[in-house]
Design an enzyme around this catalytic site. Structure first.
Site, short mmCIF file in Angstrom:
data_model
loop_
_atom_site.label_atom_id
_atom_site.label_comp_id
_atom_site.label_asym_id
_atom_site.label_seq_id
_atom_site.Cartn_x
_atom_site.Cartn_y
_atom_site.Cartn_z
N ASN A 93 0.83 -1.22 0.00
CA ASN A 93 0.00 0.00 0.00
C ASN A 93 0.86 1.26 0.00
O ASN A 93 0.73 2.13 0.85
CB ASN A 93 -0.98 -0.01 1.19
CG ASN A 93 -0.30 -0.13 2.54
OD1 ASN A 93 0.82 -0.64 2.63
ND2 ASN A 93 -0.96 0.32 3.58
N ASP A 302 4.03 -5.21 11.80
CA ASP A 302 3.13 -4.25 11.13
C ASP A 302 3.67 -2.82 11.30
O ASP A 302 2.91 -1.89 11.58
CB ASP A 302 1.70 -4.36 11.67
CG ASP A 302 0.70 -3.64 10.76
OD1 ASP A 302 1.08 -3.23 9.65
OD2 ASP A 302 -0.46 -3.48 11.19
O1 DOR Z 1 -2.80 0.18 11.24
C1 DOR Z 1 -2.48 -0.13 10.10
N1 DOR Z 1 -1.69 0.65 9.36
N2 DOR Z 1 -2.96 -1.27 9.59
C2 DOR Z 1 -2.83 -1.55 8.28
O2 DOR Z 1 -3.35 -2.55 7.84
C3 DOR Z 1 -2.12 -0.63 7.36
C4 DOR Z 1 -1.16 0.20 8.11
C5 DOR Z 1 -0.61 1.36 7.31
O3 DOR Z 1 -0.15 1.13 6.19
O4 DOR Z 1 -0.61 2.47 7.81
#
Ligand code: DOR
Length: 437
Positions: A93, A302
């Site tokens: 992303n 993450d």
């Molecule tokens: O908290 C999050 N931030 N969860 C995600 O799935 C994406 C991520 C982001 O790219 O900021």
């Protein structure tokens, strides 16, 4: 004659802890055993340290291209090296999304030039590219396919079961999924407007995760496709994941094992906001049981940096995510110190687990023939995590001020030090991970 000899440490080998030396040559582990008389170009005295197979962080958002004010592949991977991480997988992303062979190749080339530790990149599934993914998932540097079933940061989304089925029907490798139910997210967002970030886990509630994961399990069984559920947070998903263990693996994050609602929202406000959310003690206890029982396959940070300015927006306009690649290992070593899991189980989650789940070749094990990826830790070191120590471009960590026992002191990637005594050494010279097809 070895290139590098790590002498006198306690190694965590596939047979358990052992007082053995590790000889590295040509980027690989050449020998493990009593090597005290062996010759080497460089000798590192690891007395008092534990030598682990290199730590893999299979879920990072390093924001390049497009959002390099928050992070880039150089800064994110430097943060990884400083935290004892030898390999990262990065999420699609970015801006533009990593949803084509061209975007993937761009990232691989950029990481070869700027990354400090080895890497893989997920390709993002979309309704448009769903049928082509099977062809693309074996491209160089591809860690697999990532499917956002519920929307989070960015525009990637495959929320309709008919399109999800297309994604699962194209290709063979394990598909990594962000599992939250988009329809429920949309339907409930308005209910909490103006009520503050403490309602983040109410909006994105347990049912939201369970509905999506139940539907994914069904699709996995129907298509026979292996899945990997990212950042699992709820007690309710665990029996579903256990029932489908033959096809489905999953990850939990150190944040969800360490921070607890409602306290984290009171202390940290939107800095504690991530998707899926930090939840209450009941869910956290269930996740810990799943860590200890062996049900959980991997840990992922993450790592999702946003600037303090962005985070200062009023919830729910504030972006979700927090940095974590550098704190993954210190937090988990502290949990080892406090008796919540064994060091061996931690290694299973951070090295052997990712190798098994994603089919990494030559990584994940401290044994002859494997890549010379090692993480050296001092289990007795008492340190405090601070904003200043955290080298993510975003400039903050949710764990600022947290005292921990256990700390990474050196990171070795394919036989070369990239971090020693808390400082980067050498230069970026990372390689893409090789994967089984
Ligand atoms: O908290 C999050 N931030 N969860 C995600 O799935 C994406 C991520 C982001 O790219 O900021």
């Amino acid at each position: 004659m070895f290139d590098l000899l790590i002498r006198g440490g306690t190694c965590v080998t596939p047979s358990g802890r052992a007082q053995v030396d590790v000889g590295l040559s040509d980027g690989r582990i050449a020998a493990v055993g009593a090597l005290s008389v062996a010759d080497a170009r460089e000798v590192f005295d690891a007395s008092g340290l534990h030598v682990l197979p290199g730590v893999v962080d299979p879920q990072c958002h390093f924001r390049e291209p497009g959002m390099t004010h928050k992070e880039d592949l150089g800064s994110g991977s430097a943060s990884a090296a400083l935290g004892g991480v030898t390999t990262f997988f990065e999420m699609p992303n970015t801006q533009p999304n990593t949803d084509s062979p061209e975007q993937l190749a761009w990232k691989v080339a950029r990481a070869r030039e700027t990354a400090w530790v080895d890497f893989g990149f997920f390709l993002g599934a979309t309704n448009e590219n769903a049928d082509a993914l099977g062809e693309w998932e074996t491209l160089e540097g591809c860690a697999g396919i990532k499917m956002f079933c519920g929307s989070s940061t960015g525009t990637l989304l495959v929320d309709k079961p008919e399109h999800q089925r297309r994604v699962l029907s194209s290709g063979r490798r394990r598909v990594a999924c962000h599992s939250e139910d988009e329809a429920r997210l949309k339907a409930r967002k308005g209910l909490f407007a103006g009520r503050g970030v403490g309602f983040h886990p109410e909006w994105r509630d347990e049912d939201c995760a369970v509905l999506s994961t139940r539907s994914l399990m069904q699709l996995s069984r129907e298509t026979g496709r292996r899945l990997h559920v990212l950042h699992v947070t709820t007690a309710g998903e665990l029996p579903l994941l256990a029932e489908n263990k033959a096809l489905v693996t999953f990850e939990v994050c150190p944040q969800h094992l360490t921070l607890t609602a409602p306290d984290c929202y009171e202390r940290l406000g939107t800095l504690a906001q991530m998707n899926p959310p930090i939840r209450d003690a009941r869910h956290q206890a269930a996740l810990w049981d799943a860590v200890r029982s062996g049900l959980v396959d991997v840990l992922g940070s993450d790592h999702a940096p946003h600037t303090l300015e962005e985070k200062a927006k009023e919830w729910p306009a504030s972006p979700s995510g927090m940095p974590g690649v550098q704190t993954l290992l210190p937090l988990m070593l502290n949990h080892v110190h406090e008796g919540r899991l064994t060091l061996e189980r931690l290694v299973d989650l951070t090295s052997a687990g990712p190798a098994r789940v994603f089919g990494m070749l030559g990584k994940g094990r401290l044994a002859p023939g494997y890549d010379g990826d090692l993480t050296l830790v001092d289990l007795a070191a008492k340190k405090t995590i601070t904003h200043d120590w955290s080298k993510s471009k975003c400039g903050w960590t949710p764990f600022d001020g947290l005292p921990v026992t256990g700390w990474p002191v050196a990171t070795v990637v394919r036989g070369r030090f990239v971090m020693r005594d808390g400082a980067l050494v050498g230069r970026p010279s990372a390689q893409p991970v090789r994967f089984a097809r």
